[in-house]
Design a protein around this motif. Sequence first.
Motif, PDB file in Angstrom:
ATOM      1  N   ILE A 150      15.260 110.053   7.239  1.00 21.16           N
ATOM      2  CA  ILE A 150      15.966 110.442   8.091  1.00 21.16           C
ATOM      3  C   ILE A 150      15.404 111.717   8.554  1.00 21.16           C
ATOM      4  O   ILE A 150      15.089 112.685   7.644  1.00 21.16           O
ATOM      5  N   PRO A 151      15.175 112.069   9.842  1.00 14.58           N
ATOM      6  CA  PRO A 151      14.468 113.517  10.375  1.00 14.58           C
ATOM      7  C   PRO A 151      15.489 114.464   9.543  1.00 14.58           C
ATOM      8  O   PRO A 151      16.724 114.592   9.806  1.00 14.58           O
ATOM      9  N   MET A 152      14.700 115.542   9.142  1.00 14.61           N
ATOM     10  CA  MET A 152      15.287 116.634   8.671  1.00 14.61           C
ATOM     11  C   MET A 152      14.757 117.723   9.521  1.00 14.61           C
ATOM     12  O   MET A 152      13.607 118.261   9.156  1.00 14.61           O
ATOM     13  N   LEU A 153      15.661 118.716  10.130  1.00 16.61           N
ATOM     14  CA  LEU A 153      15.303 119.550  11.167  1.00 16.61           C
ATOM     15  C   LEU A 153      15.403 120.796  10.519  1.00 16.61           C
ATOM     16  O   LEU A 153      14.743 122.012  11.169  1.00 16.61           O
ATOM     17  N   GLY A 154      16.257 121.121   9.558  1.00 15.56           N
ATOM     18  CA  GLY A 154      16.449 122.338   9.075  1.00 15.56           C
ATOM     19  C   GLY A 154      15.888 123.111   7.746  1.00 15.56           C
ATOM     20  O   GLY A 154      14.653 122.383   7.289  1.00 15.56           O
ATOM     21  N   SER A 155      16.495 123.793   6.740  1.00 19.85           N
ATOM     22  CA  SER A 155      15.925 124.438   5.753  1.00 19.85           C
ATOM     23  C   SER A 155      15.956 123.453   4.549  1.00 19.85           C
ATOM     24  O   SER A 155      15.332 123.459   3.691  1.00 19.85           O
ATOM     25  N   ALA A 156      17.175 122.477   4.559  1.00 24.02           N
ATOM     26  CA  ALA A 156      17.433 121.729   3.281  1.00 24.02           C
ATOM     27  C   ALA A 156      16.506 120.515   3.458  1.00 24.02           C
ATOM     28  O   ALA A 156      16.103 119.982   4.393  1.00 24.02           O
ATOM     29  N   ASP A 157      16.142 120.025   2.230  1.00 22.39           N
ATOM     30  CA  ASP A 157      15.028 118.806   2.096  1.00 22.39           C
ATOM     31  C   ASP A 157      15.752 117.643   2.116  1.00 22.39           C
ATOM     32  O   ASP A 157      15.171 116.412   1.942  1.00 22.39           O
ATOM     33  N   SER A 158      17.212 117.157   1.894  1.00 23.78           N
ATOM     34  CA  SER A 158      17.692 116.193   1.885  1.00 23.78           C
ATOM     35  C   SER A 158      19.207 116.112   2.333  1.00 23.78           C
ATOM     36  O   SER A 158      19.540 117.270   2.743  1.00 23.78           O
ATOM     37  N   LEU A 159      19.692 114.865   2.628  1.00 24.34           N
ATOM     38  CA  LEU A 159      21.174 115.118   3.012  1.00 24.34           C
ATOM     39  C   LEU A 159      22.150 114.521   2.125  1.00 24.34           C
ATOM     40  O   LEU A 159      21.680 113.889   1.040  1.00 24.34           O
ATOM     41  N   ASN A 160      23.408 114.792   2.092  1.00 19.14           N
ATOM     42  CA  ASN A 160      24.379 114.263   1.238  1.00 19.14           C
ATOM     43  C   ASN A 160      24.066 112.676   1.097  1.00 19.14           C
ATOM     44  O   ASN A 160      24.050 112.025   2.287  1.00 19.14           O
ATOM     45  N   SER A 184      26.112 110.210   0.688  1.00 20.24           N
ATOM     46  CA  SER A 184      26.968 109.503   1.599  1.00 20.24           C
ATOM     47  C   SER A 184      26.542 109.381   3.288  1.00 20.24           C
ATOM     48  O   SER A 184      26.849 108.399   3.907  1.00 20.24           O
ATOM     49  N   VAL A 185      26.065 110.579   3.428  1.00 21.90           N
ATOM     50  CA  VAL A 185      25.695 110.712   4.991  1.00 21.90           C
ATOM     51  C   VAL A 185      24.561 109.963   5.094  1.00 21.90           C
ATOM     52  O   VAL A 185      24.301 109.246   6.263  1.00 21.90           O
ATOM     53  N   ALA A 197      25.326 106.196   5.223  1.00 24.23           N
ATOM     54  CA  ALA A 197      26.202 106.025   6.596  1.00 24.23           C
ATOM     55  C   ALA A 197      25.176 105.700   7.743  1.00 24.23           C
ATOM     56  O   ALA A 197      25.289 105.121   8.686  1.00 24.23           O
ATOM     57  N   LEU A 198      24.135 106.875   7.954  1.00 26.70           N
ATOM     58  CA  LEU A 198      23.062 106.772   8.797  1.00 26.70           C
ATOM     59  C   LEU A 198      22.663 105.262   8.926  1.00 26.70           C
ATOM     60  O   LEU A 198      22.369 104.645   9.805  1.00 26.70           O
TER      61      LEU A 198
END
Lengths: 277, 277
Positions: free
Chosen positions: B240-250, B252-253, B256-257
């Motif tokens: 999933i594209p990550m455009l910010g400073s963190a390297d992963s999403l939650n 559950s998020v 869902a995507l």
Amino acid sequence: MTPQRVGLHHPRLRPFLAAARNTAPPDEDHVVVEGIWALEKLLAARTPVETFLCCPELVRTPQARRCADALRERAEAAYEIGPKVLSRLSGRARPDGLLALAGLPRRAAGELEFGDRALVLVADGIEYAGNLGTLIRTADACSADCVVLVRRQVRPNHPRVFVASRGTVLGVPLVELPDPASAIAWLGRCGFTVVVAEPGASRDYRAGDLSGPRTAVVVGSEGRGVSSGWYAAPVRRVSIPMLGSADSLNVSVSAALLLYEVLTCRSRRTDGAGARR
Amino acid sequence: MTPQRVGLHHPRLRPFLAAARNTAPPDEDHVVVEGIWALEKLLAARTPVETFLCCPELVRTPQARRCADALRERAEAAYEIGPKVLSRLSGRARPDGLLALAGLPRRAAGELEFGDRALVLVADGIEYAGNLGTLIRTADACSADCVVLVRRQVRPNHPRVFVASRGTVLGVPLVELPDPASAIAWLGRCGFTVVVAEPGASRDYRAGDLSGPRTAVVVGSEGRGVSSGWYAAPVRRVSIPMLGSADSLNVSVSAALLLYEVLTCRSRRTDGAGARR
């Protein structure tokens, strides 16, 4: 130079003590950051470090020492504390000896300037710190310009917001507005299309074209959804298909689907009609 | 007929007591359900109700009385308990007098049959009860056939799983498998395409065609992601594209995507190429 060793009653330790007791620190513009993982996030963020506390008796690894050195360099003020003082300030069973007080990137609405592809997440009345943190983490991942807190129920310097945001609360600008009316007025002045996630809306979130230049996605509280004040303006209501027994999704999940749909629509638009990206 | 009033040492109360102490009930196929909101979810689900406990002194509203009547009718066994016994069993500061022990819809992998548009969510090593509950809630919303727990760290009858799932844990079939190898073998036999969410994958989750007839989405633990065992098979890795400073999403998020992307691809395919749905 070795920093001065201070006791529990030193005025610079007050915000740490308030946070440890889980009462709001007097100054909500700051957050207590504890532990190597979190402090490395802090070092990577641009936010100011006001006070750094180190208990040298507990700093044992080269990684912890490097982290301590960098924070001593960066902090406005640095002190040493003893293990007993640390145990009163730490939220952990096994503290690793490092604590800092850092500024949160809070902004007044008027301070922010937006580009052609602005994206804003509005969190209306969110009740749980974990959800607020996850919302901020997702906003960071989508490179949102800011997160707007309306009818705030959770303080953004709550330790669980920090953890759930994976430290991104140190980087994503936060704007606080008291009610939907003031948020609508501000977003309208800035030329935002306001998209509201609402389980009952007839329009599928993937059907509405969310590729407009400035989009604000509004999600509501866990118990009651978005407040009625949002409907005083011509907002775009969209729903996410629910095919099971429950009538809504977790608020962080809803927000992520909408924010990523905005990114998808924008990249599709850039690539030309027909192709999806 | 008024149900028998029983004391704390009645054998039917043992699983309630174990749950209240937050120790695993001896039988993990059951969950304690407390309060009117949760019990109404239970009444709407098809899962069996083994024991119903009612403290009549605390049942005060017509809604609570209706709920109690329906549960007395439905439960295999129903008892009355006094307020003191209730206070030992309840997880709440202000209990509303109603508690039930219900069966979780756990299934052996071999029991399940899948149709042409099967969708499965695999949760590999999930550590937090809240995340597991949210995953189940999202799986319900996407009408997934089941949630597969691999390398389980959280018991699905944990109270926080129930709350975060909004009670959908009572309806979504749960399959437990010990490791990725057994999950891969089973999914392969059933003809599933296995899609693994992995922050480092070069393929965008929206670029891979996820409209295949049977799709399993795999998400990994909060700390370490999916375990290496998944890569022993030809899985489809997507990011999933990550455009910010963190390297992963939650987690559950992410889930869902991906799950909603499967639904989107399927509806687009049904509607014909070119149109998105």
